[in-house]
Design an enzyme around this catalytic site. Structure first.
Site, PDB file in Angstrom:
ATOM      1  N   GLU A 108       4.934   3.621  -4.287  1.00 25.02           N
ATOM      2  CA  GLU A 108       4.676   3.386  -2.960  1.00 25.02           C
ATOM      3  C   GLU A 108       5.623   2.174  -2.356  1.00 25.02           C
ATOM      4  O   GLU A 108       6.036   1.436  -2.908  1.00 25.02           O
ATOM      5  CB  GLU A 108       3.378   3.080  -2.617  1.00 25.02           C
ATOM      6  CG  GLU A 108       2.344   4.142  -3.097  1.00 25.02           C
ATOM      7  CD  GLU A 108       0.868   4.012  -2.989  1.00 25.02           C
ATOM      8  OE1 GLU A 108       0.238   4.924  -2.276  1.00 25.02           O
ATOM      9  OE2 GLU A 108       0.353   3.009  -3.382  1.00 25.02           O
ATOM     10  N   CYS A 114       8.043  -3.971   2.004  1.00 26.91           N
ATOM     11  CA  CYS A 114       7.515  -4.326   0.668  1.00 26.91           C
ATOM     12  C   CYS A 114       7.842  -3.217  -0.078  1.00 26.91           C
ATOM     13  O   CYS A 114       7.501  -2.051  -0.430  1.00 26.91           O
ATOM     14  CB  CYS A 114       5.862  -4.385   0.637  1.00 26.91           C
ATOM     15  SG  CYS A 114       5.105  -5.071  -0.845  1.00 26.91           S
ATOM     16  N   CYS A 154       3.313  -1.031 -13.742  1.00 28.27           N
ATOM     17  CA  CYS A 154       3.653  -2.135 -14.133  1.00 28.27           C
ATOM     18  C   CYS A 154       2.767  -2.449 -15.554  1.00 28.27           C
ATOM     19  O   CYS A 154       2.023  -2.235 -15.837  1.00 28.27           O
ATOM     20  CB  CYS A 154       2.978  -2.943 -13.099  1.00 28.27           C
ATOM     21  SG  CYS A 154       3.505  -4.796 -13.412  1.00 28.27           S
ATOM     22  N   CYS A 172      -2.501  -7.177 -14.847  1.00 31.03           N
ATOM     23  CA  CYS A 172      -3.223  -8.147 -14.199  1.00 31.03           C
ATOM     24  C   CYS A 172      -4.602  -7.748 -13.782  1.00 31.03           C
ATOM     25  O   CYS A 172      -4.650  -6.540 -13.083  1.00 31.03           O
ATOM     26  CB  CYS A 172      -2.526  -8.674 -12.948  1.00 31.03           C
ATOM     27  SG  CYS A 172      -0.998  -9.495 -13.283  1.00 31.03           S
ATOM     28  N   CYS A 209      -5.357  -6.094 -10.253  1.00 30.26           N
ATOM     29  CA  CYS A 209      -4.172  -5.388  -9.342  1.00 30.26           C
ATOM     30  C   CYS A 209      -4.222  -3.993  -9.814  1.00 30.26           C
ATOM     31  O   CYS A 209      -4.448  -3.476 -10.658  1.00 30.26           O
ATOM     32  CB  CYS A 209      -2.857  -5.965  -9.794  1.00 30.26           C
ATOM     33  SG  CYS A 209      -1.439  -5.123  -8.699  1.00 30.26           S
ATOM     34  N   CYS A 259      -1.492  -5.987  -0.272  1.00 25.34           N
ATOM     35  CA  CYS A 259      -1.218  -6.468  -1.573  1.00 25.34           C
ATOM     36  C   CYS A 259      -1.978  -5.973  -2.725  1.00 25.34           C
ATOM     37  O   CYS A 259      -3.439  -6.010  -2.553  1.00 25.34           O
ATOM     38  CB  CYS A 259      -1.323  -7.962  -1.571  1.00 25.34           C
ATOM     39  SG  CYS A 259      -0.212  -8.756  -0.289  1.00 25.34           S
TER      40      CYS A 259
HETATM   41  N1  SAH Z   1       4.189  -8.508 -10.010  1.00 26.84           N
HETATM   42  C1  SAH Z   1       4.677  -9.242  -8.972  1.00 26.84           C
HETATM   43  C2  SAH Z   1       4.957  -8.696  -7.441  1.00 26.84           C
HETATM   44  C3  SAH Z   1       3.806  -7.569  -7.059  1.00 26.84           C
HETATM   45  S1  SAH Z   1       2.350  -8.141  -6.584  1.00 26.84           S
HETATM   46  C4  SAH Z   1       4.015 -10.564  -8.796  1.00 26.84           C
HETATM   47  O1  SAH Z   1       2.693 -10.335  -9.576  1.00 26.84           O
HETATM   48  O2  SAH Z   1       3.990 -11.313  -8.144  1.00 26.84           O
HETATM   49  C5  SAH Z   1       2.534  -9.202  -5.195  1.00 26.84           C
HETATM   50  C6  SAH Z   1       1.439  -9.694  -4.769  1.00 26.84           C
HETATM   51  O3  SAH Z   1       0.252  -9.290  -4.561  1.00 26.84           O
HETATM   52  C7  SAH Z   1       1.190 -11.062  -6.158  1.00 26.84           C
HETATM   53  O4  SAH Z   1       1.221 -12.151  -5.421  1.00 26.84           O
HETATM   54  C8  SAH Z   1      -0.003 -10.283  -6.498  1.00 26.84           C
HETATM   55  O5  SAH Z   1      -0.844 -11.247  -7.294  1.00 26.84           O
HETATM   56  C9  SAH Z   1      -0.642  -9.827  -5.179  1.00 26.84           C
HETATM   57  N2  SAH Z   1      -2.019  -8.884  -5.605  1.00 26.84           N
HETATM   58  C10 SAH Z   1      -1.973  -8.095  -6.580  1.00 26.84           C
HETATM   59  N3  SAH Z   1      -3.115  -7.534  -6.331  1.00 26.84           N
HETATM   60  C11 SAH Z   1      -3.720  -8.000  -5.244  1.00 26.84           C
HETATM   61  C12 SAH Z   1      -5.071  -7.689  -4.768  1.00 26.84           C
HETATM   62  N4  SAH Z   1      -5.802  -6.795  -5.262  1.00 26.84           N
HETATM   63  N5  SAH Z   1      -5.465  -8.392  -3.651  1.00 26.84           N
HETATM   64  C13 SAH Z   1      -4.509  -9.106  -3.123  1.00 26.84           C
HETATM   65  N6  SAH Z   1      -3.291  -9.447  -3.480  1.00 26.84           N
HETATM   66  C14 SAH Z   1      -2.988  -9.081  -4.701  1.00 26.84           C
END
Ligand code: SAH
Length: 346
Positions: A90, A103, A110, A114, A117, A337
């Site tokens: 996406e 974006c 990935c 995390c 996420c 995000c």
């Molecule tokens: N892998 C990279 C980029 C992808 S995520 C990273 O971790 O930075 C981009 C941003 O979205 C990151 O700051 C991540 O922590 C945030 N993010 C991920 N899941 C989220 C969620 N459920 N709600 C809000 N932000 C989120």
């Protein structure tokens, strides 16, 4: 086998042309044609005859296939792109003042896992190639020009889609070089931001190898136990090392590290959390981007109330750290995000 034109940086293309005894003006003309003029068919106007034949035999200009598009009320657009092997990612266009930030995804799925996420729940399927990264931009730009011709400018690129960009360092680096090339899209380095979960092997290479684009680090907590739970690679790559390497990257007084701080209700949103973060970051050349958690199906976490986010920011303000609250856009189509996922439709 033909190879994709979009995988080549300008110096690589120049080398290829030189090796094949072709006029050195060709690569610049091709960058101008495909990136500046946004043409997807091969360039036949300005190139020498033998260059045209070489391009015809050796290059393909295929772009990712647009699988689905979702548009939200606030004009956010989410694309699902399909690649040759049927893998999907996406890409999101986020509007502000009639212009857009794109974006971009760097991997299918990935490996970072995390816990907050959506993408992490699918695991890593594979890295994206340079042309697949570039292709997301070109196709999204094409869609905009066709569907919203009056406001079709993409001003910023953020590597904040699916994937950990520094885990796919070489392809992301090349894509940045192509985005910045003067004959082509000619973006300014500060218009591109790479966000990392704190993948230390990539941060260690950055200073010597990456073009001078912006760095953002997903911090979310400076407390080891909390960050370990949110970002499992914190156990391997301690946050102190991550911050040390990240903070060495920006050069000059106008450049800084952005620390992203995801706010989760009753987990890392207390006054104490704000004070600990404030003490850790005060006096540094950094910005904080507060991101209220965006829920997705099956998550254990909750989003704090907006007044709680405001309160957290007011504590950080006392430490004189510039802090922005990231406005949630596109959440009704699961485009915000952390909500991106290859398998599900919004
Ligand atoms: N892998 C990279 C980029 C992808 S995520 C990273 O971790 O930075 C981009 C941003 O979205 C990151 O700051 C991540 O922590 C945030 N993010 C991920 N899941 C989220 C969620 N459920 N709600 C809000 N932000 C989120």
């Amino acid at each position: 086998m033909k190879s994709s034109f979009y995988q080549y940086t300008l110096p690589e293309l120049q080398e290829l042309f030189a090796l094949n005894g072709l006029p050195s003006s060709g690569p610049g003309l091709m960058f101008n044609w495909h990136y500046k003029k946004r043409k997807t068919e091969p360039c036949v106007i300005d190139l020498a005859k033998k260059s045209i034949a070489f391009v015809d035999q050796n290059f393909s200009f295929d772009l990712p296939q647009l699988d689905t598009v979702h548009e939200s009320q606030d004009k956010t657009v989410k694309f699902l792109f399909k690649f040759k092997d049927d893998q999907k990612v996406e890409t999101v266009l986020i509007p502000f003042n009639g212009k857009y930030t794109i974006c971009i995804s760097s991997q299918v799925g990935c490996a970072m896992k995390c816990s907050f996420c959506h993408t992490g729940t699918q695991g890593l399927k594979r890295h994206l190639s340079t042309e697949e990264i570039i292709g997301q931009f070109l196709e999204a730009q094409r869609w905009l020009t066709k569907n919203r011709p009056d406001d079709d400018r993409i001003l910023n690129i953020v590597f904040m889609g699916q994937g950990e960009p520094l885990h796919n360092f070489d392809a992301v680096k090349k894509a940045c070089e192509i985005f910045l090339t003067q004959h082509g899209l000619s973006l300014a380095p500060h218009k591109i931001t790479i966000s990392t979960a704190g993948y230390l092997p990539g941060l260690q290479r950055w200073k010597a190898e990456m073009p001078k684009v912006n760095i953002a680090v997903s911090l979310h907590s400076v407390i080891k136990e909390k960050r370990d739970k949110l970002i499992p690679i914190n156990q391997r790559y301690p946050v102190e090392d991550v911050m040390k390497f990240a903070e060495e990257i920006p050069e000059g007084r106008t450049r800084f590290v952005t620390y992203e701080y995801l706010m989760i209700k009753n987990f890392n949103d207390s006054d104490e959390d704000a004070h600990i973060t404030g003490r850790a970051l005060q006096g540094k050349n950094v910005y904080i981007s507060l991101i209220p958690f965006n829920p997705f199906p099956g998550t254990e976490y909750e989003r704090p109330e907006m007044h709680e986010v405001d309160h957290f920011k007011s504590i950080l303000d006392t430490y004189k750290i510039p802090t922005l609250i990231r406005k949630t856009k596109g959440d009704e189509i699961l485009a915000a995000c952390g909500q991106l996922h290859s398998g599900k439709k919004a």
